[in-house]
Design an enzyme around this catalytic site. Structure first.
Site, mmCIF file in Angstrom:
data_model
loop_
_atom_site.group_PDB
_atom_site.id
_atom_site.type_symbol
_atom_site.label_atom_id
_atom_site.label_comp_id
_atom_site.label_asym_id
_atom_site.label_seq_id
_atom_site.Cartn_x
_atom_site.Cartn_y
_atom_site.Cartn_z
ATOM 1 C CG HIS A 12 26.360 22.217 77.756
ATOM 2 N ND1 HIS A 12 26.430 23.163 76.765
ATOM 3 C CD2 HIS A 12 25.817 21.116 77.179
ATOM 4 C CE1 HIS A 12 25.954 22.650 75.648
ATOM 5 N NE2 HIS A 12 25.567 21.412 75.873
ATOM 6 C CG HIS A 59 20.717 22.338 73.990
ATOM 7 N ND1 HIS A 59 21.320 23.199 74.867
ATOM 8 C CD2 HIS A 59 21.678 21.450 73.614
ATOM 9 C CE1 HIS A 59 22.591 22.845 75.033
ATOM 10 N NE2 HIS A 59 22.828 21.790 74.282
ATOM 11 C CG HIS A 197 27.798 14.869 73.157
ATOM 12 N ND1 HIS A 197 28.596 15.967 73.013
ATOM 13 C CD2 HIS A 197 26.566 15.376 73.430
ATOM 14 C CE1 HIS A 197 27.897 17.082 73.200
ATOM 15 N NE2 HIS A 197 26.646 16.756 73.437
ATOM 16 C CD GLU A 244 26.673 20.750 72.583
ATOM 17 O OE1 GLU A 244 25.434 20.791 72.636
ATOM 18 O OE2 GLU A 244 27.368 20.299 73.521
HETATM 19 C C1 DHB Z 1 23.354 15.381 76.400
HETATM 20 C C2 DHB Z 1 24.456 16.189 76.238
HETATM 21 C C3 DHB Z 1 24.319 17.499 75.788
HETATM 22 O O1 DHB Z 1 25.362 18.343 75.549
HETATM 23 C C4 DHB Z 1 23.092 18.015 75.549
HETATM 24 O O2 DHB Z 1 22.997 19.304 75.210
HETATM 25 C C5 DHB Z 1 21.962 17.204 75.688
HETATM 26 C C6 DHB Z 1 22.098 15.884 76.116
HETATM 27 C C7 DHB Z 1 23.448 13.985 76.897
HETATM 28 O O3 DHB Z 1 24.538 13.548 77.276
HETATM 29 O O4 DHB Z 1 22.448 13.305 76.935
HETATM 30 FE FE FE Z 2 24.518 20.365 74.412
#
Ligand code: DHB
Ligand code: FE
Length: 289
Positions: A12, A59, A197, A244
């Site tokens: 997302h 978030h 990530h 997540e």
């Molecule tokens: C990023 C990815 C995410 O899932 C998120 O919620 C906020 C930022 C990113 O890649 O910067």
């Molecule tokens: Fe996220």
């Protein structure tokens, strides 16, 4: 009766929403990301779901350190796109399904899962970016999403976060709830977020493609085993925001094969690195029973 016909899994990344909203989706960096959803857009046009039960995380937009629900179900009639600092995304207001949502809350809470009931909240990129990826942004001439959406927010931001196992078990209770709703509705359940990530600290930028692809393999063929993966492995292997991915196990736990039906059928799988700071993963599974 209502029935879950398919589950959809997707990252997302907020920058994907911005790329689409600003007309950058054909640029060389973004084109391969959006191409991974060409099949899905056609598929969902044919599937025509009535309702999407959309598992995502907020978030620190609707919730904050003031209030941290582990699992929150949206029982409201509508949800506006949130202002996350750059103004709300120019996408339609999300229409809820209060009747089905209230039924699910009743059934799942009586099945011993503590849900927070939310009648009013704005929805952030965690919910709107998956809708944009699967449907494209609706044109001004027909400015609405094609179906109702029940937002289901999971806390994967502030510790302690729920385990994969608990998410998987919750998915089973959600399936039972939806299957006992007395209206003919074609329902899809979506799990969003991930893949690997990490947005902060010494390991910011971490991506682990091998681990992500094993996650996709096991999500298809060994979801119960995957649900046993401890929280610490997500953090170590997929980075602090990789957690997540436990949300995908809620959607997977709601599929028929988990309750003894025929195997879920993979109809589309996609993986791409990078998009912003993440690996983008996407999978569609159909129920065969
Ligand atoms: C990023 C990815 C995410 O899932 C998120 O919620 C906020 C930022 C990113 O890649 O910067
Ligand atoms: Fe996220």
């Amino acid at each position: 009766m209502a029935k879950i016909t398919a589950s959809v899994y997707t990252s997302h990344v907020p920058a994907i929403g911005a790329a689409l909203d600003l007309g950058k989706d054909k640029e060389p960096y973004w084109q391969p990301v959006f191409a991974g959803y060409d099949f899905s857009k056609q598929w969902i046009k044919e599937e025509k779901p009535d309702v999407i039960f959309l598992v995502y995380n907020d978030h620190a937009t609707a919730f904050s350190l003031d209030l941290i629900p582990t699992f929150a179900i949206g029982t409201g009639a509508q949800y506006a796109p949130a202002d996350e600092g750059w103004g709300p995304r120019p996408v339609p207001t999300v229409q809820g399904h209060p009747e089905l949502a209230a039924h699910i809350a009743q059934s799942v809470i009586q099945d011993d899962f503590d849900l927070t009931i939310v009648n009013r909240m704005d929805v952030d990129h965690g919910l709107t970016v998956p809708l944009s990826l699967m449907f494209g942004n609706p044109p001004q001439s027909h400015f609405e999403w094609p179906c109702s959406v029940i937002p289901f927010a999971v806390n994967v931001v502030q510790y302690p976060v729920p385990s994969g196992k608990r998410c998987f078990e919750l998915g089973k209770a959600i399936r039972k709830a939806i299957n006992s709703f007395d209206q003919d509705l074609n329902v899809q359940i979506w799990g969003t977020g991930g893949m690997s990530h990490q947005l902060q600290g010494a390991r910011a930028g971490l991506i682990n493609s091998d681990w992500d692809n094993r996650f996709l393999d096991r999500l298809i063929s060994d979801p119960a085993g995957l649900a046993e993966v401890p929280h610490i492995e997500y953090v170590r292997e997929a980075g602090s925001e990789g957690i997540e991915l436990v949300m995908w196990l809620i959607a997977r736990g709601a599929m028929e094969d988990v309750a003894g039906g025929k195997p879920a059928k993979p109809v589309h799988r996609f993986f791409h690195v990078p998009a912003s700071n993440t690996a983008v993963g996407h999978l569609i599974l159909e129920n065969q029973s």
